[in-house]
Design a protein around this motif. Structure first.
Motif, PDB file in Angstrom:
ATOM      1  N   ILE A 144      21.900 -12.781  35.183  1.00 22.72           N
ATOM      2  CA  ILE A 144      22.125 -11.560  34.404  1.00 22.72           C
ATOM      3  C   ILE A 144      22.419 -10.393  35.333  1.00 22.72           C
ATOM      4  O   ILE A 144      23.083  -9.437  34.956  1.00 22.72           O
ATOM      5  CB  ILE A 144      20.904 -11.259  33.508  1.00 22.72           C
ATOM      6  CG1 ILE A 144      21.122  -9.950  32.771  1.00 22.72           C
ATOM      7  CG2 ILE A 144      19.609 -11.207  34.298  1.00 22.72           C
ATOM      8  CD1 ILE A 144      20.142  -9.660  31.720  1.00 22.72           C
ATOM      9  N   HIS A 145      21.973 -10.509  36.571  1.00 23.53           N
ATOM     10  CA  HIS A 145      22.071  -9.378  37.487  1.00 23.53           C
ATOM     11  C   HIS A 145      22.675  -9.901  38.786  1.00 23.53           C
ATOM     12  O   HIS A 145      22.063 -10.712  39.469  1.00 23.53           O
ATOM     13  CB  HIS A 145      20.656  -8.827  37.698  1.00 23.53           C
ATOM     14  CG  HIS A 145      20.588  -7.640  38.596  1.00 23.53           C
ATOM     15  ND1 HIS A 145      21.620  -6.747  38.733  1.00 23.53           N
ATOM     16  CD2 HIS A 145      19.601  -7.200  39.411  1.00 23.53           C
ATOM     17  CE1 HIS A 145      21.259  -5.813  39.601  1.00 23.53           C
ATOM     18  NE2 HIS A 145      20.037  -6.068  40.029  1.00 23.53           N
ATOM     19  N   ALA A 185       7.960   0.754  35.248  1.00 21.71           N
ATOM     20  CA  ALA A 185       8.481   1.832  34.412  1.00 21.71           C
ATOM     21  C   ALA A 185       9.814   2.319  34.982  1.00 21.71           C
ATOM     22  O   ALA A 185      10.773   2.559  34.247  1.00 21.71           O
ATOM     23  CB  ALA A 185       7.482   2.980  34.330  1.00 21.71           C
ATOM     24  N   SER A 239      12.925  -4.855  29.182  1.00 20.00           N
ATOM     25  CA  SER A 239      11.602  -4.546  28.639  1.00 20.00           C
ATOM     26  C   SER A 239      10.832  -5.775  28.144  1.00 20.00           C
ATOM     27  O   SER A 239       9.621  -5.875  28.294  1.00 20.00           O
ATOM     28  CB  SER A 239      11.749  -3.529  27.511  1.00 20.00           C
ATOM     29  OG  SER A 239      10.555  -3.350  26.837  1.00 20.00           O
ATOM     30  N   ARG A 240      11.535  -6.725  27.538  1.00 18.14           N
ATOM     31  CA  ARG A 240      10.823  -7.877  26.953  1.00 18.14           C
ATOM     32  C   ARG A 240      10.671  -9.033  27.933  1.00 18.14           C
ATOM     33  O   ARG A 240      10.106 -10.064  27.594  1.00 18.14           O
ATOM     34  CB  ARG A 240      11.533  -8.353  25.693  1.00 18.14           C
ATOM     35  CG  ARG A 240      11.461  -7.351  24.561  1.00 18.14           C
ATOM     36  CD  ARG A 240      12.187  -7.837  23.346  1.00 18.14           C
ATOM     37  NE  ARG A 240      11.365  -8.594  22.435  1.00 18.14           N
ATOM     38  CZ  ARG A 240      10.558  -8.065  21.525  1.00 18.14           C
ATOM     39  NH1 ARG A 240      10.432  -6.758  21.428  1.00 18.14           N
ATOM     40  NH2 ARG A 240       9.857  -8.836  20.726  1.00 18.14           N
ATOM     41  N   LEU A 241      11.207  -8.876  29.118  1.00 15.33           N
ATOM     42  CA  LEU A 241      11.025  -9.923  30.119  1.00 15.33           C
ATOM     43  C   LEU A 241       9.610  -9.820  30.668  1.00 15.33           C
ATOM     44  O   LEU A 241       8.926  -8.836  30.439  1.00 15.33           O
ATOM     45  CB  LEU A 241      12.060  -9.769  31.232  1.00 15.33           C
ATOM     46  CG  LEU A 241      13.491  -9.818  30.715  1.00 15.33           C
ATOM     47  CD1 LEU A 241      14.475  -9.629  31.856  1.00 15.33           C
ATOM     48  CD2 LEU A 241      13.747 -11.135  29.998  1.00 15.33           C
ATOM     49  N   ARG A 242       9.218 -10.827  31.414  1.00 14.96           N
ATOM     50  CA  ARG A 242       7.819 -10.840  31.820  1.00 14.96           C
ATOM     51  C   ARG A 242       7.618 -10.949  33.327  1.00 14.96           C
ATOM     52  O   ARG A 242       8.362 -11.627  34.043  1.00 14.96           O
ATOM     53  CB  ARG A 242       7.101 -11.991  31.120  1.00 14.96           C
ATOM     54  CG  ARG A 242       6.761 -11.666  29.680  1.00 14.96           C
ATOM     55  CD  ARG A 242       5.956 -12.754  29.019  1.00 14.96           C
ATOM     56  NE  ARG A 242       6.683 -13.999  29.041  1.00 14.96           N
ATOM     57  CZ  ARG A 242       7.549 -14.373  28.123  1.00 14.96           C
ATOM     58  NH1 ARG A 242       7.762 -13.603  27.080  1.00 14.96           N
ATOM     59  NH2 ARG A 242       8.188 -15.505  28.225  1.00 14.96           N
ATOM     60  N   PRO A 285      16.903  -0.796  30.830  1.00 14.76           N
ATOM     61  CA  PRO A 285      16.040  -0.842  29.645  1.00 14.76           C
ATOM     62  C   PRO A 285      16.011  -2.232  28.990  1.00 14.76           C
ATOM     63  O   PRO A 285      15.026  -2.579  28.352  1.00 14.76           O
ATOM     64  CB  PRO A 285      16.662   0.192  28.708  1.00 14.76           C
ATOM     65  CG  PRO A 285      17.642   0.972  29.510  1.00 14.76           C
ATOM     66  CD  PRO A 285      17.970   0.208  30.742  1.00 14.76           C
ATOM     67  N   ILE A 286      17.059  -3.030  29.200  1.00 15.77           N
ATOM     68  CA  ILE A 286      17.057  -4.339  28.531  1.00 15.77           C
ATOM     69  C   ILE A 286      16.062  -5.317  29.141  1.00 15.77           C
ATOM     70  O   ILE A 286      15.872  -6.404  28.624  1.00 15.77           O
ATOM     71  CB  ILE A 286      18.457  -4.991  28.532  1.00 15.77           C
ATOM     72  CG1 ILE A 286      18.944  -5.205  29.958  1.00 15.77           C
ATOM     73  CG2 ILE A 286      19.454  -4.173  27.732  1.00 15.77           C
ATOM     74  CD1 ILE A 286      20.146  -6.145  30.025  1.00 15.77           C
ATOM     75  N   LEU A 296      11.858   0.574  36.805  1.00 15.87           N
ATOM     76  CA  LEU A 296      12.843  -0.483  36.578  1.00 15.87           C
ATOM     77  C   LEU A 296      13.424  -0.384  35.177  1.00 15.87           C
ATOM     78  O   LEU A 296      14.634  -0.517  34.963  1.00 15.87           O
ATOM     79  CB  LEU A 296      12.168  -1.837  36.761  1.00 15.87           C
ATOM     80  CG  LEU A 296      13.058  -3.044  36.524  1.00 15.87           C
ATOM     81  CD1 LEU A 296      13.945  -3.249  37.730  1.00 15.87           C
ATOM     82  CD2 LEU A 296      12.228  -4.274  36.250  1.00 15.87           C
ATOM     83  N   LEU A 297      12.543  -0.122  34.205  1.00 16.54           N
ATOM     84  CA  LEU A 297      13.005  -0.063  32.819  1.00 16.54           C
ATOM     85  C   LEU A 297      13.867   1.182  32.582  1.00 16.54           C
ATOM     86  O   LEU A 297      14.668   1.207  31.663  1.00 16.54           O
ATOM     87  CB  LEU A 297      11.815  -0.089  31.853  1.00 16.54           C
ATOM     88  CG  LEU A 297      10.976  -1.369  31.917  1.00 16.54           C
ATOM     89  CD1 LEU A 297       9.934  -1.386  30.810  1.00 16.54           C
ATOM     90  CD2 LEU A 297      11.841  -2.618  31.824  1.00 16.54           C
ATOM     91  N   GLU A 298      13.666   2.191  33.393  1.00 18.87           N
ATOM     92  CA  GLU A 298      14.524   3.372  33.307  1.00 18.87           C
ATOM     93  C   GLU A 298      15.956   2.976  33.679  1.00 18.87           C
ATOM     94  O   GLU A 298      16.920   3.409  33.060  1.00 18.87           O
ATOM     95  CB  GLU A 298      13.984   4.447  34.264  1.00 18.87           C
ATOM     96  CG  GLU A 298      14.779   5.734  34.325  1.00 18.87           C
ATOM     97  CD  GLU A 298      14.511   6.671  33.150  1.00 18.87           C
ATOM     98  OE1 GLU A 298      13.727   6.305  32.258  1.00 18.87           O
ATOM     99  OE2 GLU A 298      15.120   7.755  33.136  1.00 18.87           O
TER     100      GLU A 298
END
Ligand SMILES: Cc1cc2nc3c(=O)[nH]c(=O)nc-3n(C[C@H](O)[C@H](O)[C@H](O)COP(=O)(O)OP(=O)(O)OC[C@H]3O[C@@H](n4cnc5c(N)ncnc54)[C@H](O)[C@@H]3O)c2cc1C
Lengths: 418, 1003
Positions: free
Chosen positions: A272-273, A320, A330-333, A327-328, A322-324
């Motif tokens: 994905i990255h 936090a 967020s639901r990964l773990r 944002p996608i 990283l999510l900035e």
């Protein structure tokens, strides 16, 4: 010992043979009484130093002494970001030296280190950062280091999953890109160097801790270890997070603070990255490993410690951040997090140096970013040990600079905002 | 709906609430109370996933977070999708949709399984040996990457949100099995603050995984006892039970992180977007009790990963919690007693029992008797050497163990659709190890158990290697009472629950780390998540990866999303056999947090989006918004940058503002400057040590500009500080540096000079600041002020006065960052907006013009004032800045010694100078490098400095720039060249920094 060559063909042949014919990647050695040179620390830099000493300087009666297992320190804990787009000439020279060596290293060592030059982005989130980063790009270009400036749109093209929304706290205004930057497989680098060095005759002595340094008349004569005393006239400390501890054994006090540095990975995901993204202001960086895990890190824990453990609050800030940027995610773990100890010099640059004790050399102080230097560092350090004289690339990284003030102040690049 | 493997009665499911769900595109039925795994098993679905590397069909091995491979993509193709979730942990909800992952085109037919066909060429670490040549790694990497990874990440923004909460408690108990419940009850009975956290939806642990009525505790059925104890705990005044709450991280100082799932069990339509999805708990506990149970290990034998091979304990779980019969004809393979219970339970539930195969040469007579009574064939000294069946086991091949091989002629095929295995139980010591507790290997239980705690902690029950129920309860109750006592609560109830379990089976094990194999090509999986076989471990050792950490890294053993819960100890056991070294010497790999994966969103909590870092605005902010200012981010602040009027572009506005500020009257919102109130009898001495210039003689009423250096002697902040009274000062810092400076001052005050009496308080937000500048400023000030004559004669530069404006107390400073006549009014923040408006109204006749940060930057550049952080970068001394006057010679200060170092004192360092481009219309780009050659550049071109600030000056009608140039102070007027990417370098000359004087003739 000649190592069996690794190749598709040998893999195929061994596949038919139940893989019974492979030999140890490196010999497990017990200490001899005397070596021409002894390297303390079997991390990336230590193994590289041994390899280049043997290969380029013909010093093969040498040993690497590692208190645990090779690669078990920062080498095996780091997030392997590799780039050479440093601001100052001195840094650019050594990191780019490393970059050029990285390029052919897998083939040279006959060990796939999975060097992936997928590009490193350093993001700018405000005008001051833009100014600083553009300055760096220009300095890099004048130094012949691969560097470009991307505006926000180009950043999005290069890294489609990044958020370039202007309405966030830290909008992405642009970024530097070093296309040759990337990541690799840390264990493979250590093992590959060890295998190649071992084939040249270097002894790797694991589970052996150096506990003291013998000095006579201001000259090194040997080391004390948990596996007995060893005589040597050339002793090189490459002990990363424990640089100060080893230096102290020779009565030298280093201008180093040791801090925990943490990192973490997510569960593995389909690709994905595809590049490496770093941000100073938001304070997080992220790449995706070949296995599919997102590999994430940030800055040091502010306290001084040798425990290899940081505080969870640092990870909360990091995630936090990283999510900035993403944002996608967020639901990964979060799957696993850990820490290492990094040795930080006041000017955030390394020490590759002779010392007041003749025959005792120090390589350390790489702080949070020494992995990328591994081949370059080992290469010039080997040169220093062999010739008892630093070459041009190593010369600026002397211990004396803290007395004379000729600092290589890379931390300057992260200046305050007005 | 048809659930062929559902038992007609029993279980903790709600048969009145049928649920429909989808898996891999097909629709199924289940019941409330099911997990996805139990519901799939009820429908006879065992094959649920593909393995990581070889894409082998994988089934449901376990029943909780330990399961290595039953991973699914939940709610695929939606914003709420989640990869890699364990079917064993997903609570079933109406309408749930789960997809298979890591397979293409389908779960049933997966092209990737070709890897399995050629697996002999892909042993552990194969990738280190190839892909170096030809097109190189970058080429091959694409394919490797595409085939690795598991599920897919969501493509959309998370619609849910998360929160953090903080708690202190006396006793935190992790795990609500029997030991945890007993501990919590004992602790809660004292009135101590108790938190009991259970990762599943129901307390009870192993007690729920046995036949109802098998055990009675305190005269109640085990299930009733669990209910009663839970109620008792919840009734205690200071205790709470958190379910669906996973304690995942045990950090220093008994600080624990837990993640609570609040909505994941609800149908999507019932989820409340206004409530958090998950809550992360930060708990600091006086004492912690780990009652985390034990994790069953599979056995390592050929074909052990076939769907339908399940852990024996998991089989009991599905039987008793979910009333699911995981197979109709089952076999058992074990090296210990505990799995026999599974055989008895299966038989009792109506399954046909093909065989109990025990690897031990013999098994206890009591067990044999019961098996015989139930009509179950038993074979001891037996191994399984292979399994048949594609998507579910059809048969197991067994044989007699003879040393490290199978006795010739002993092979036998046993038809079965379920093979329940047990390689023994490993105390779940992950959290204990995270706490840095020390482990010890115990031969009796063939597992690692806690030996020595590192923190205020006790591990009880199966987590402690205690497998007998009565002993678990006693251990729990004692630990709970003790924990409360440690926390200061004495009178714990002393009652230890009484257990009656007439048929309980003693745990007894003879490890068999790997079973003999018959054929060379057979593979036995140690790590079913990462597809690590026992042969991979052989290979690792053969290749010298002998230390447990090397073997782990080389083979990736235990590095999957399950973090080796079922595989690690088996791996250590096998390594010990290969290396012929006792297990304790092999050691363990480090257990790292989290115990199980935690959602990033939960870790970030509410600190996302607008709450990530709050954006700060000044009390005057709205006034700028109203007139259409554009803004700039400076540190945490949003500052007005320019105030374009209708039809004006950025540059035009900037030029107008700067002109007005010099010729008439300009006003800047300077509220963001850091302000620190410094008090104490040694405040003056403190300043004298912190700043490079002298402070001992500054009288009350006066201000002084100061430079702060770091220990290296480099400038890191600056600002004006005013003496309010002898022991009271008002310091200003740069906007971005404020927090850092306060930390720095505190660091010195607290750790370096604790003998100085000095108190530091941030007052940045207490004061709003309007800075008035220009020739008309005195006139406006005169109108504004109630009680102070602003005449510069009587109120000289670098002084301050208390005064009033409309009766409001203010502090007026005669300081200037523009080189122009200026006043800075500090007014209590709540009057900030009022002051701004009042100045605008009264100033209209004086031509008042608000100017923003851009104008401020330009105006100060005209005056040659440095901006720390723009014109400096942490490598610049006061001397480099030409501010020798701000360096005292008489007293020590932070950084003083460094300034005398020979290289820091050199005169050819990069020094702060003005730069005038030859072509006055060219604004030299900021950040450009200064080079010595006029020619186009080729690497490596030596750089002698760079442009730090650069503007088109309206007041001098030409471009001006500031920069750092080697030896610049002694090179006035000399030409330099500014590198230009697009052609020949720009030519410029070096000038003094004060352009007002240089170009404007000001003195
Ligand atoms: C979490 C983390 C992330 C990082 N990320 C990056 C990154 O992305 N990019 C980057 O460039 N850098 C990164 N780094 C920094 C990088 O890892 C280090 O700078 C570099 O690895 C240090 O060199 P080394 O490999 O030789 O160190 P190490 O691997 O730490 O080697 C030192 C060795 O010395 C041994 N030793 C110490 N004392 C003794 C003794 N008395 N006797 C015998 N042996 C001894 C230790 O056991 C250890 O094996 C990161 C570091 C950490 C901790």
């Amino acid at each position: 010992m000649t190592a069996k060559r690794y190749s598709l063909l040998s893999l195929f042949r061994e596949g038919l043979n139940g893989h019974k014919g492979w030999q140890p990647a490196w010999r497990a050695a017990e200490p001899k009484r005397r070596y021409d040179a002894v390297i303390i620390g079997g991390g990336g830099h230590g193994c590289a130093t041994a390899y280049y000493l043997a290969k380029e300087h013909g010093l093969t009666n040498i040993a690497v002494i590692e208190k645990g297992w090779i690669g078990g320190g920062n080498a095996g804990r780091n997030t392997t970001i590799i780039r050479s787009n440093y601001l100052y000439d001195e840094s650019a020279a050594i990191y780019d030296h490393a970059m050029q060596l990285w390029k052919g290293l897998g083939r040279e060592l006959n060990f796939n280190i999975m060097m992936s030059h997928r590009g490193v982005l350093n993001l700018a989130h405000d005008d001051n950062e833009m100014r600083q980063l553009k300055r760096r790009v220009e300095a890099n270009q004048l130094n012949g280091v691969d560097a470009e400036w991307l505006d926000a749109k180009q950043v999005k093209e290069y890294c489609p999953i990044i958020s370039i929304s202007p309405d966030v706290r830290y909008p992405v205004l642009g970024a530097t890109l070093q296309r040759s930057g990337g990541v690799n497989r840390h264990d493979a680098v250590v093992w590959g160097y060890a295998r190649a060095a071992s084939a040249l005759g270097v002894d790797f002595i694991e589970k052996c801790e150096v506990t003291g340094i013998e000095i006579e008349n201001g000259k090194v004569t040997g080391v004390r270890t948990t596996k007995g005393d060893i005589k040597t006239g050339k002793l090189a400390s490459v002990t990363a997070g424990h640089s100060s501890v080893t230096a102290k054994m020779a009565g030298i006090r280093l201008p180093i603070e040791s801090h925990p540095l943490q990192a973490l990975v997510s569960e593995p995901l389909k690709p994905i990255h595809n590049c490496v993204v770093m941000s100073n202001a938001v304070h997080a960086y992220c790449s995706q490993s070949d296995k599919g895990e997102l590999v994430i890190g940030a800055g040091i824990d502010p306290h001084i410690s040798y425990t290899q453990r940081g505080a969870f609050s640092i990870l909360e800030e990091e995630i936090a951040a990283l999510l900035e940027l993403f944002p996608i995610f967020s639901r990964l773990r979060l799957m696993r997090h850990w820490g290492g100890i990094v040795d930080v010099c006041p000017d955030a640059s390394a020490i590759i140096s002779k010392t007041p004790v003749a025959g005792f050399y120090i390589n350390g102080g790489w702080g949070t970013g020494g992995w990328k230097a591994t081949p370059g560092s080992g290469h010039v350090f080997a040169d220093l040990i062999a010739n008892d004289k630093p070459n041009d690339i190593a010369a600026p990284f002397t211990l004396e600079r803290f007395e004379t003030g000729k600092l290589v102040a890379e931390h300057g690049a992260a200046a305050v905002a007005h | 709906m048809n659930q062929p493997f559902r038992l007609p009665e029993g279980g903790l499911i709600d048969r009145d609430k049928p649920v429909t769900f989808r898996f891999d595109g097909k629709s199924y039925g289940g019941f409330a109370g099911d997990t996805l795994a139990s519901a799939l098993l009820a429908n006879g679905v065992h094959h649920v996933a593909r393995s990581f590397k070889y894409h082998r069909p994988r089934g449901i091995l376990g029943a909780g977070p330990e399961d290595p491979a039953a991973l699914v993509q939940l709610e695929p193709n939606t914003a709420r999708t989640e990869p890699n979730l364990r079917a064993t942990e997903i609570e079933l909800y109406e309408g749930l949709n789960a997809g298979a992952q890591n397979c293409w085109p389908s779960l049933g037919f997966d092209i990737g399984a070709i890897n399995d066909v050629f697996s002999r060429f892909f042993p552990a670490g194969f990738y280190y040996k190839t892909f170096m040549g030809g097109p190189g790694w970058m080429f091959f990497e694409r394919f490797i990457r595409a085939s690795a990874g598991l599920g897919v990440a969501p493509g959309e923004i998370d619609p849910d949100h998360y929160e953090h909460t903080n708690r202190h408690c006396d006793v935190l108990i992790i795990g609500a099995g029997p030991a945890g419940l007993a501990a919590a009850r004992a602790a809660a009975s004292t009135g101590a603050r108790v938190i009991l956290a259970e990762q599943t939806a129901h307390p009870g642990g192993q007690l729920l995984d046995e036949a109802a009525g098998q055990t009675t505790i305190d005269g109640m059925s085990a299930r009733d006892w669990v209910k009663a104890v839970r109620e008792e705990i919840e009734a205690a005044p200071e205790a709470m039970v958190l379910t669906r709450t996973n304690g995942f991280g045990y950090y220093n100082d008994n600080w624990f992180a837990l993640c609570q799932q609040l909505q994941d069990h609800l149908p999507l339509a019932e989820r409340d977007a206004n409530k958090p999805r998950q809550r992360l708990w930060h708990v600091r506990a006086r004492h912690i009790i780990l009652a985390t149970g034990a994790i069953e290990r599979p056995l390592v034998f050929a074909g052990n990963d076939r769907p339908g091979v399940m852990l024996a304990g998991a089989v009991r779980h599905y039987l008793h919690r979910h009333a699911v019969l995981p197979g109709r004809r089952a076999a058992i393979l074990a090296n210990n007693n505990s799995a026999w219970q599974t055989a008895f339970d299966l038989k009792t539930a109506g399954a046909e029992m093909a065989a109990i195969l025990d690897t031990r040469p013999d098994a206890p007579q009591v067990l044999r008797d019961r098996a015989e009574a139930l009509g179950i064939p038993v074979k001891t000294g037996a191994a399984v050497t292979g399994t048949l069946g594609r998507r579910r086991i059809k048969a197991a091949r067994t044989g007699d163990i003879e040393g490290d091989r199978i006795a010739i002629g002993s092979a036998e095929m046993i038809g079965c659709d379920l093979l329940a295995v047990s390689g023994g139980w490993s105390p779940n010591v992950a959290l204990f190890s995270q706490s840095r507790g020390q482990l010890r290997y115990d031969d009796d239980i063939a597992g690692f158990r806690p030996a020595r705690s590192w923190q205020e902690e006790a591990t009880v029950g199966a987590a402690n290697g205690t497998f007998d129920l009565a002993a678990c309860l006693a251990e729990g109750a004692a630990a709970g009472a003790n924990a409360a006592r440690v926390a200061g609560f004495d009178d714990a109830s002393q009652s230890v629950p009484r257990v009656s379990a007439p048929h309980a089976i003693d745990y007894d094990i003879t490890p068999a780390w790997r079973l003999p194999m018959e054929r060379k090509t057979d593979r036995a999986f140690v790590d079913m998540h990462n597809d690590v076989t026992s042969k991979d471990l052989d290979l690792a050792v053969r290749e010298g990866y002998r230390s447990v950490e090397h073997a782990k890294r080389y083979t990736t053993l235990g590095m999957g999303t399950d973090q080796g819960k079922t595989s690690s100890v088996n791996g250590f056991g096998i390594l010990s056999e290969i290396l012929d070294t006792p297990i304790p010497e092999i050691g363990v790999t480090t257990y790292r947090p989290p115990f199980k994966p935690v959602t990033f969103g939960a870790v970030a909590g509410q600190h996302v989006g607008a709450n990530f870092h709050p954006r700060r605005t000044t009390p005057m902010h709205e006034a700028h918004v109203e007139v259409g200012a554009t803004f700039e981010i400076v540190g945490d602040w949003l500052r007005a940058r320019v105030y374009p009027r209708a039809g004006e572009d950025f540059d035009a506005a900037l030029q107008r503002e700067c002109k007005a500020a010099r010729t008439q009257l300009g006003m800047l919102d300077a509220s963001t400057l850091g302000k620190i109130d410094i008090r104490g009898k040694n405040a003056r001495e403190f300043l004298n040590r912190i700043y490079s210039n002298a402070w001992l003689k500054l009288p009350p009423g006066r201000c002084r500009y100061g430079l702060m250096l770091n220990e290296d002697g480099m400038v890191f902040d600056d600002g004006v500080t005013a003496c309010l009274s002898d022991d009271h000062f008002h310091m200003t810092t740069t906007t971005g540096g404020a927090a850092g400076v306060l930390n720095w001052l505190e660091d010195y005050a607290q750790t370096e000079w604790p003998d100085l009496e000095v108190y530091l308080t941030s007052v940045t937000e207490q004061w709003a600041v309007a800075s008035l500048c220009g020739p008309n400023s005195t006139a406006l000030m005169a109108e504004l002020l109630d009680d102070l004559d602003p005449d510069p004669e009587s109120f000289p530069f670098m002084s301050w006065r208390p005064a009033h404006i409309a009766g409001i107390p203010v502090r007026v400073f005669r300081i200037s960052f523009t080189g122009e006549l200026s006043y800075e009014i500090n007014i209590p923040a709540r009057y900030g907006r009022w002051l701004w408006d009042r100045c605008m109204a009264l100033g209209e006749k004086h031509g008042i013009t608000p100017y923003g940060t851009e104008g401020m930057h330009l105006l100060r550049a005209e005056a040659g004032f440095v901006i720390v952080g723009q014109d400096t970068d942490g490598t610049v001394t006061p001397i480099d800045l030409g501010m020798d006057w701000a360096v005292k010679k008489t007293a020590d200060f932070v950084g003083a010694r460094s300034l005398t170092r020979p290289d820091t004192a050199r005169t050819d360092r990069r020094q702060f100078v003005g730069l005038l481009s030859e072509d006055p219309t060219i604004v030299l780009p900021e950040g450009s490098q200064i080079i010595a050659t006029p020619h186009e550049t080729e690497p490596r071109t030596p750089m002698i400095g760079y442009v730090t600030s650069s503007y088109m000056s309206p007041n001098f009608s030409r471009s001006i720039a500031l920069g750092l140039v080697e030896g610049g102070h002694t090179r006035m007027g000399e030409p330099v060249y500014v590198a230009n990417k697009n052609g020949t370098p720009h030519r410029a000359s070096i000038s003094p920094v004060n352009f007002l004087k240089e170009l404007g003739g000001a003195s």
